[in-house]
Each structure stands twice: as C-alpha cells, then as structure tokens.
Design an enzyme around this catalytic site. Sequence first.
Site, PDB file in Angstrom:
ATOM      1  N   LYS A  20       1.032  -1.314  -0.108  1.00 61.53           N
ATOM      2  CA  LYS A  20       0.072  -0.127   0.014  1.00 61.53           C
ATOM      3  C   LYS A  20       0.838   1.535   0.164  1.00 61.53           C
ATOM      4  O   LYS A  20       2.073   1.147   0.034  1.00 61.53           O
ATOM      5  CB  LYS A  20      -0.952  -0.125   1.080  1.00 61.53           C
ATOM      6  CG  LYS A  20      -1.688  -1.235   1.452  1.00 61.53           C
ATOM      7  CD  LYS A  20      -2.727  -1.535   0.298  1.00 61.53           C
ATOM      8  CE  LYS A  20      -3.126  -2.902   0.167  1.00 61.53           C
ATOM      9  NZ  LYS A  20      -4.109  -3.367   1.178  1.00 61.53           N
TER      10      LYS A  20
HETATM   11  C1  LIG Z   1      -4.964  -4.612   1.624  1.00 62.33           C
HETATM   12  C2  LIG Z   1      -6.623  -4.579   1.673  1.00 62.33           C
HETATM   13  C3  LIG Z   1      -7.301  -5.156   2.669  1.00 62.33           C
HETATM   14  C4  LIG Z   1      -6.602  -5.584   3.970  1.00 62.33           C
HETATM   15  O1  LIG Z   1      -5.542  -5.079   4.591  1.00 62.33           O
HETATM   16  P1  LIG Z   1      -4.657  -5.891   5.406  1.00 62.33           P
HETATM   17  O2  LIG Z   1      -3.767  -4.689   6.101  1.00 62.33           O
HETATM   18  O3  LIG Z   1      -3.509  -6.566   4.491  1.00 62.33           O
HETATM   19  O4  LIG Z   1      -5.043  -6.581   6.533  1.00 62.33           O
HETATM   20  C5  LIG Z   1      -8.488  -4.718   2.813  1.00 62.33           C
HETATM   21  N1  LIG Z   1      -9.296  -4.475   1.629  1.00 62.33           N
HETATM   22  C6  LIG Z   1      -8.647  -3.860   0.285  1.00 62.33           C
HETATM   23  C7  LIG Z   1      -9.325  -3.445  -0.584  1.00 62.33           C
HETATM   24  C8  LIG Z   1      -7.127  -4.021   0.623  1.00 62.33           C
HETATM   25  O5  LIG Z   1      -6.428  -3.720  -0.516  1.00 62.33           O
END
Ligand SMILES: *Cc1c(COP(=O)(O)O)cnc(C)c1O
Length: 380
Positions: free
Chosen positions: A184
């Site tokens: 991210k």
């Molecule tokens: C990355 C992501 C999540 C989950 O996040 P984590 O930190 O990996 O638990 C949830 N929804 C979307 C759309 C994501 O891209």
Amino acid sequence: MASIRIPYGKQSISEEDIQAVVEVLRSDWITQGPKIEEFEKAVALFSETPYAVAVSNGTAGLHAALHAAGIQKGDEVIVPPMTFAATANAVLYCQATPVFSDVDPSTLLLDPEKAAAKITSKTKAIISVDYAGHPGFYNELRETAQKHNLTFISDACHAIGAEYNGRKVGSLADMTVFSFHPVKHITTGEGGMVVTANPERAQKMRVFRNHGITTTQRQRSEKGTWIYEMTELGFNYRITDIQSALGIKQLEHLPGWLERRREIARRYTKLFSSTEIRPLQVLDGALHAYHLYVVRLPLSKMKKKREQVFHEMRDAGIGVNVHYIPVHLHPFYKKQLGTKPGLCPEAENAYEEILSLPMYSSLKDSEVDEVVTTLVRSAV
Ligand SMILES: *Cc1c(COP(=O)(O)O)cnc(C)c1O
C-alpha cells in the site's frame, strides 16, 4: 521463470525511517506507548477527520468498524465483489451476510444504484471500496445510507490521500479503513487504521482492539492501579509503537509519493492513448491515489488470452498482477453463500480483461516506458 526486475508494487523505507524505529526499540514502550497516539493524530490530521484508531492490519480495521456499527448475526452488509477477500470476510467475522453488489464498468467501483436495489429489511451497512485508489461514489452512497439508516463504511485500503470534490478520503464516510501493508502507499509492515468523526464509535473500536478492556496498560501504569474491566468480548488487534514510529515517518513522505504516483499514471495514460489498451476511467471531481494502475486488454481484438500476456510480461521481468478475482467466485463463498457466476456480470467481465501494471513511487519513467512497450508488443 525470469526474475521480476519491475514488481507491481514496492515499499520505500529511508534511513531516517529506520532510525525512528530503532529509537523506539531503545525506549521504555515498544507497544501501547505514546507513538501509537502520535501516529493516530497524524493520520487523523492528514485525512481531515477528528478520530483515528490504529489496529494490527486493515482487515482488523474492517472488523472493528463493523463491530462499532453494531453489525451482528442476521444482518446484511452490501459489498462489491471487485476487492480483496478481506472486505467480505470481515462481514462474516460478525456472523453477518455479505451481499455482493456489482460495480460500475468504467471505474470498477461499487455502483450506487445497484447497491440501493440490494437493500432489504436486514441491510445494516454498506462497504464501498475505493478500487485502485479512485474514490468511490461517496455522495450517492452516503445519501442512500442516510435514507435507509445504514452505516456507510469505506474500505479505503487503496486510497489514503485520494480526494473527492476537494475533500479527503477519510472525511466522506461514517468510518474509513486504511491498510499499511507493504504494497500500500505507506507501510508499518502490517498495520491499519480506522478514521471517523464519531467519538463513540472511535471509543468502541479502542475497546474492541484491546480484548474488550476499557483501559490500556499505559493508562493503568500512569494511574498506579492494576484494576481493569473487560466489558465485552474483543480481540487483540493492537498495533505496536515500533510499527507506529515507522508509520509516522512514512506519512511524512506520503504527499511527495502521491504526487509521483499521479505523475506515473499520467505518463501511462498518455502512452496508452494511442493504443487499444484502455486504462480505467477517472471521474470528474476525483483525485486518484493510484495504489494500482489497472488497464483493460482489448481481448476481442487480440489473438492471445490475458493469461498469455500475463506470462509474457512476467518472462520479460515485469511483475504484472490481476486485481481481483471477484470475491463471490472463490470456492469458499460459493460453498458458504451459494454465490455463482452471473451474480455480478460487470465485475466478472472486467475480471477477464484487467491487468495491474507496476505502480510505486520509486518507479522510473524509463521503466514505465518499458512496461508500455512490452505490453503493447505482447497484447497485439
Ligand atoms: C489490503 C487490503 C485490505 C486488507 O488490509 P490488510 O492490512 O492486508 O489486512 C482490505 N481491503 C482492501 C481493498 C485491500 O486492498
């Protein structure tokens, strides 16, 4: 298989970021200390929203938000299928039912009209996903949620820093969830945060992330008491000070990184404009955060399948990816909810054609050019 020279996503961590983590390791508090609150305040300020609750990951954030919305057994929550499985999984954690509602084909965002048509007497919330970093249909969904007395949650795990009509993502839904997974925009290794303007919901989430206990270890230590009360069943969804120190530093880089991601997107879009490869649409009023840069391949004009293009790109050292297999088509959901192909045709059609191209702040212009040249050569 060739090694990937240009991945689809990559974190950036500076020496200064590392130094901030090392300082925490040498301090008294490595978890539940002062860095967590500092990180929360910084994200709240950045997303123009009063309260922020840091948690162990974005999925925990979704679970906490649904809990704070009072979602429980028998409730229905509307979710898009074009997302990571966590969006729908979090609904099941609350013993509620995710109701998949199709996306708008030009952006792959939850279609607000279709979502409104899925509302029943059991519906309690809508989760919209800012797919790829494009802000969702916030105005329409907020209006629908208000009209039907639903909680509007935004899964903005792709979209920290995105804006909609000049307002920051975070300030546009009842609760907004961010993720700090390394792929991210900013990372804490694992980590997440929920922002909200509602102080009661924020407090509910603070208790929920700490086993359902109403005070933290640090608060008790400062008061000189051992007494604590567990008032409900919660989870250990805490983030650490080590992670928060990294998050604070990462957030300082974010404005510059967002600018670079937008610059890369402009370059891709310009280069693709003279080809048959179609980037997703960006709507008026949207300031995109570009977690992903997604294109649709012109399959009807191609001799090859997407799978072949995918492998040719990988063989050329370019780490393309596919986001996402529609969640309702996973074996678990088919078995659990009886979902099947045909439920969300726009998401299913898009799934056949989409490809996520490399997108991260340290990606070079020459690498963007190489990705485009290689893809155009492969996809004809
Ligand atoms: C990355 C992501 C999540 C989950 O996040 P984590 O930190 O990996 O638990 C949830 N929804 C979307 C759309 C994501 O891209």
